[in-house]
Design a protein around this motif. Structure first.
Motif, PDB file in Angstrom:
ATOM      1  N   PRO A  65       0.832  -1.213   0.000  1.00 17.85           N
ATOM      2  CA  PRO A  65       0.000   0.000   0.000  1.00 17.85           C
ATOM      3  C   PRO A  65       0.859   1.252   0.000  1.00 17.85           C
ATOM      4  O   PRO A  65       1.929   1.309   0.605  1.00 17.85           O
ATOM      5  N   GLU A  66       0.384   2.256  -0.696  1.00 15.70           N
ATOM      6  CA  GLU A  66       1.098   3.522  -0.753  1.00 15.70           C
ATOM      7  C   GLU A  66       1.195   4.127   0.644  1.00 15.70           C
ATOM      8  O   GLU A  66       0.259   4.055   1.437  1.00 15.70           O
ATOM      9  N   GLY A  67       2.359   4.714   0.940  1.00 17.34           N
ATOM     10  CA  GLY A  67       2.585   5.309   2.248  1.00 17.34           C
ATOM     11  C   GLY A  67       3.226   4.362   3.237  1.00 17.34           C
ATOM     12  O   GLY A  67       3.561   4.768   4.350  1.00 17.34           O
ATOM     13  N   THR A  68       3.424   3.100   2.850  1.00 22.67           N
ATOM     14  CA  THR A  68       4.043   2.128   3.747  1.00 22.67           C
ATOM     15  C   THR A  68       5.551   2.369   3.831  1.00 22.67           C
ATOM     16  O   THR A  68       6.210   2.594   2.813  1.00 22.67           O
ATOM     17  N   PHE A  69       6.086   2.344   5.044  1.00 25.21           N
ATOM     18  CA  PHE A  69       7.534   2.433   5.211  1.00 25.21           C
ATOM     19  C   PHE A  69       8.120   1.019   5.099  1.00 25.21           C
ATOM     20  O   PHE A  69       7.654   0.108   5.775  1.00 25.21           O
ATOM     21  N   VAL A  70       9.108   0.867   4.232  1.00 26.67           N
ATOM     22  CA  VAL A  70       9.708  -0.444   4.005  1.00 26.67           C
ATOM     23  C   VAL A  70      11.208  -0.366   4.274  1.00 26.67           C
ATOM     24  O   VAL A  70      11.816   0.699   4.224  1.00 26.67           O
ATOM     25  N   GLU A 122      16.467   0.156  -0.887  1.00 25.34           N
ATOM     26  CA  GLU A 122      16.886   0.921   0.304  1.00 25.34           C
ATOM     27  C   GLU A 122      15.663   1.182   1.169  1.00 25.34           C
ATOM     28  O   GLU A 122      14.527   0.884   0.762  1.00 25.34           O
ATOM     29  N   ASP A 123      15.883   1.708   2.357  1.00 27.15           N
ATOM     30  CA  ASP A 123      14.766   2.076   3.222  1.00 27.15           C
ATOM     31  C   ASP A 123      14.029   3.268   2.608  1.00 27.15           C
ATOM     32  O   ASP A 123      14.634   4.140   1.973  1.00 27.15           O
ATOM     33  N   GLY A 124      12.731   3.320   2.808  1.00 27.91           N
ATOM     34  CA  GLY A 124      11.969   4.456   2.301  1.00 27.91           C
ATOM     35  C   GLY A 124      10.480   4.233   2.429  1.00 27.91           C
ATOM     36  O   GLY A 124      10.025   3.250   3.025  1.00 27.91           O
ATOM     37  N   MET A 125       9.729   5.189   1.885  1.00 23.97           N
ATOM     38  CA  MET A 125       8.277   5.119   1.936  1.00 23.97           C
ATOM     39  C   MET A 125       7.738   4.898   0.532  1.00 23.97           C
ATOM     40  O   MET A 125       8.170   5.559  -0.420  1.00 23.97           O
ATOM     41  N   VAL A 126       6.796   3.964   0.394  1.00 29.17           N
ATOM     42  CA  VAL A 126       6.244   3.619  -0.911  1.00 29.17           C
ATOM     43  C   VAL A 126       5.347   4.743  -1.408  1.00 29.17           C
ATOM     44  O   VAL A 126       4.416   5.162  -0.715  1.00 29.17           O
ATOM     45  N   VAL A 127       5.664   5.225  -2.621  1.00 34.86           N
ATOM     46  CA  VAL A 127       4.850   6.255  -3.262  1.00 34.86           C
ATOM     47  C   VAL A 127       4.607   5.826  -4.692  1.00 34.86           C
ATOM     48  O   VAL A 127       5.548   5.494  -5.417  1.00 34.86           O
ATOM     49  N   TYR A 128       3.326   5.837  -5.096  1.00 37.94           N
ATOM     50  CA  TYR A 128       3.018   5.521  -6.483  1.00 37.94           C
ATOM     51  C   TYR A 128       3.265   6.753  -7.336  1.00 37.94           C
ATOM     52  O   TYR A 128       2.881   7.864  -6.950  1.00 37.94           O
ATOM     53  N   PRO A 129       3.920   6.611  -8.488  1.00 39.48           N
ATOM     54  CA  PRO A 129       4.187   7.780  -9.335  1.00 39.48           C
ATOM     55  C   PRO A 129       2.903   8.349  -9.908  1.00 39.48           C
ATOM     56  O   PRO A 129       1.925   7.628 -10.137  1.00 39.48           O
ATOM     57  N   PHE A 130       2.919   9.632 -10.172  1.00 40.99           N
ATOM     58  CA  PHE A 130       1.760  10.306 -10.744  1.00 40.99           C
ATOM     59  C   PHE A 130       1.614   9.894 -12.204  1.00 40.99           C
ATOM     60  O   PHE A 130       2.583   9.873 -12.951  1.00 40.99           O
ATOM     61  N   VAL A 131       0.391   9.590 -12.605  1.00 42.22           N
ATOM     62  CA  VAL A 131       0.099   9.189 -13.981  1.00 42.22           C
ATOM     63  C   VAL A 131      -0.799  10.238 -14.604  1.00 42.22           C
ATOM     64  O   VAL A 131      -1.874  10.547 -14.069  1.00 42.22           O
ATOM     65  N   SER A 132      -0.351  10.811 -15.719  1.00 45.72           N
ATOM     66  CA  SER A 132      -1.160  11.811 -16.415  1.00 45.72           C
ATOM     67  C   SER A 132      -2.310  11.122 -17.129  1.00 45.72           C
ATOM     68  O   SER A 132      -2.133  10.131 -17.827  1.00 45.72           O
ATOM     69  N   PHE A 133      -3.503  11.655 -16.928  1.00 49.49           N
ATOM     70  CA  PHE A 133      -4.667  11.043 -17.573  1.00 49.49           C
ATOM     71  C   PHE A 133      -4.679  11.294 -19.073  1.00 49.49           C
ATOM     72  O   PHE A 133      -5.432  10.688 -19.804  1.00 49.49           O
ATOM     73  N   ILE A 150       7.015   2.279  -8.706  1.00 47.97           N
ATOM     74  CA  ILE A 150       7.021   2.749  -7.314  1.00 47.97           C
ATOM     75  C   ILE A 150       8.192   3.700  -7.114  1.00 47.97           C
ATOM     76  O   ILE A 150       9.310   3.427  -7.580  1.00 47.97           O
ATOM     77  N   LYS A 151       7.924   4.804  -6.455  1.00 48.07           N
ATOM     78  CA  LYS A 151       8.997   5.678  -5.975  1.00 48.07           C
ATOM     79  C   LYS A 151       9.238   5.340  -4.513  1.00 48.07           C
ATOM     80  O   LYS A 151       8.302   5.027  -3.783  1.00 48.07           O
ATOM     81  N   LEU A 152      10.474   5.444  -4.106  1.00 49.12           N
ATOM     82  CA  LEU A 152      10.823   5.074  -2.739  1.00 49.12           C
ATOM     83  C   LEU A 152      11.635   6.204  -2.096  1.00 49.12           C
ATOM     84  O   LEU A 152      12.842   6.069  -1.874  1.00 49.12           O
ATOM     85  N   PRO A 153      10.994   7.332  -1.821  1.00 47.65           N
ATOM     86  CA  PRO A 153      11.735   8.454  -1.238  1.00 47.65           C
ATOM     87  C   PRO A 153      12.220   8.138   0.179  1.00 47.65           C
ATOM     88  O   PRO A 153      11.557   7.436   0.929  1.00 47.65           O
ATOM     89  N   ASP A 154      13.402   8.669   0.478  1.00 44.62           N
ATOM     90  CA  ASP A 154      13.971   8.553   1.828  1.00 44.62           C
ATOM     91  C   ASP A 154      13.457   9.733   2.635  1.00 44.62           C
ATOM     92  O   ASP A 154      13.875  10.876   2.427  1.00 44.62           O
ATOM     93  N   VAL A 155      12.544   9.511   3.565  1.00 46.55           N
ATOM     94  CA  VAL A 155      11.904  10.597   4.337  1.00 46.55           C
ATOM     95  C   VAL A 155      12.659  10.917   5.619  1.00 46.55           C
ATOM     96  O   VAL A 155      12.166  11.677   6.451  1.00 46.55           O
ATOM     97  N   SER A 156      13.865  10.306   5.768  1.00 39.15           N
ATOM     98  CA  SER A 156      14.641  10.641   6.967  1.00 39.15           C
ATOM     99  C   SER A 156      15.119  12.090   6.917  1.00 39.15           C
ATOM    100  O   SER A 156      15.337  12.721   7.943  1.00 39.15           O
ATOM    101  N   GLN A 157      15.276  12.661   5.723  1.00 41.98           N
ATOM    102  CA  GLN A 157      15.574  14.087   5.571  1.00 41.98           C
ATOM    103  C   GLN A 157      14.788  14.584   4.370  1.00 41.98           C
ATOM    104  O   GLN A 157      14.867  14.015   3.295  1.00 41.98           O
ATOM    105  N   MET A 158      14.042  15.673   4.562  1.00 41.55           N
ATOM    106  CA  MET A 158      13.134  16.178   3.534  1.00 41.55           C
ATOM    107  C   MET A 158      13.744  17.383   2.839  1.00 41.55           C
ATOM    108  O   MET A 158      14.646  18.045   3.361  1.00 41.55           O
ATOM    109  N   LYS A 159      13.247  17.622   1.645  1.00 38.47           N
ATOM    110  CA  LYS A 159      13.676  18.802   0.912  1.00 38.47           C
ATOM    111  C   LYS A 159      12.449  19.458   0.283  1.00 38.47           C
ATOM    112  O   LYS A 159      11.406  18.823   0.103  1.00 38.47           O
TER     113      LYS A 159
END
Length: 335
Positions: free
Chosen positions: A2-7, A216-227, A248-257
């Motif tokens: 599921p999107e938003g899951t930390f893995v 790597e460690d990160g949070m599951v994010v589904y990429p945006f799909v243009s309709f 799937i994008k897997l951003p590292d949320v330990s430090q944000m930008k």
């Protein structure tokens, strides 16, 4: 997942449907078994062919040896014996002819003196004539042997030896050709089996690759799909995906930008390393310290679609303070 899951690194995040590849894999296993059997059959055929050709070569070599032995036997044994027998017959005939000549002369002498009958003289003369005929016969036999029989037999043995040698050469050539053909068929079968095993390995690798693990460690994010893009579907269970599609994008949320856009009139005043404050729209009463990580060298192209005269530069602000539970994609402002 599921999107938003930390893995964590190595967690299974997505699995592609491999039922079709599994069916192909099962079918290809049969093809590999068939190809391996063909290799074994070709190897066995080559072994049998080599054994058969070795037997034929040995048989042809024996014929050469036998032909050589027969010729040597004739030259060194049979012909000298035949010649000696003929010469002995001549000596015997000469001796008998001399004896018969003496007997005839003696009978003639005795008959003149009246001590022998005419019948005895005629008998001795007939015997002497027979000896003369016998003498001519054995001499003629030796002449024929030397002139005709011996050369003919010698040439026959030589011809048999030559023919056996030529047969040996033909057998060796045919053996080499058949063995080369069987070796080529074995090589072809091995190459075909190698290709089948390579394809089987590809199917197995595809099935293995169908399970996607977090690098790597990160949070599951589904990429945006243009309709507006009909070639791509939303990322969800059961959706069809295309090759090289971002799943799937897997951003590292330990430090944000924060990515902001700086107008061209101010971009020269912003440099990497400059301090900054970031305010999240969802937490407007707090601000967090950060610094400028980088400023783009070229204007942002996406902003020019809405306003061709607008030139802004993408600038990345790295937040230095630890944020509360903040998810990617939030709106924010920076000073």
């Amino acid at each position: 997942v599921p999107e938003g899951t930390f893995v964590k690194k190595g967690d299974l995040v997505c699995e592609l449907d491999v039922s079709e590849i599994s069916d192909r894999l099962d079918e290809h296993k049969l093809a590999v078994e068939s190809a391996d059997f063909a290799v074994k059959q070709a190897a066995e055929d080559l072994k049998i062919t080599r054994s058969q050709q070795e037997s034929l070569i040995k048989a042809a070599q024996l014929k050469v040896e036998f032909a050589k032995t027969d010729m040597d036997k004739y030259v060194d044994g049979d012909w000298p014996q035949i010649k000696r027998d003929a010469e002995s017959s001549i000596l015997t005939a000469k001796e008998k002819l001399a004896i018969d000549k003496d007997s005839l002369d003696w009978s003639v002498k005795l008959a003149k003196e009246g001590f022998e009958t005419d019948k005895k003289v005629e008998t001795d003369r007939y015997t002497f004539l027979q000896s003369q005929v016998r003498m001519k016969q054995v001499e003629e036999s030796l002449r024929l042997l030397n002139k005709y029989d011996h050369p003919k037999l010698l040439r026959q043995f030589e011809s048999n030896l030559e023919e056996a040698g030529e047969d040996l050469g033909r057998v060796k050539s045919q053996a080499a050709s058949k063995i080369s053909q069987e070796e080529a068929e074995l090589k072809t079968a091995e190459n075909r089996a190698g290709l089948q095993r390579k394809k089987l390995l590809e199917y197995e690798e595809q099935i293995t690759a169908a399970k996607i693990y977090a690098p790597e460690d990160g949070m599951v994010v589904y990429p945006f799909v243009s309709f507006r893009s009909s070639s791509q579907s939303m990322i969800e269970e059961g959706a069809s995906v295309r090759p090289r599609q971002e799943i799937i994008k897997l951003p590292d949320v330990s430090q944000m930008k924060v990515t902001i856009k700086v107008h061209e009139s101010h971009v020269n005043q912003v440099v990497a390393g400059m301090g900054a404050y970031v305010v999240l729209d969802s937490m407007a009463d707090q601000r967090f310290k950060g610094h400028v990580q980088r400023v783009s060298l070229m204007p942002d192209q996406s902003s020019r679609f809405s306003n061709p005269n607008l030139k802004v530069y993408s600038t990345v602000i790295l937040i230095d303070e630890k944020l509360p539970d903040v998810k990617p994609g939030l709106s924010a402002r920076a000073e």
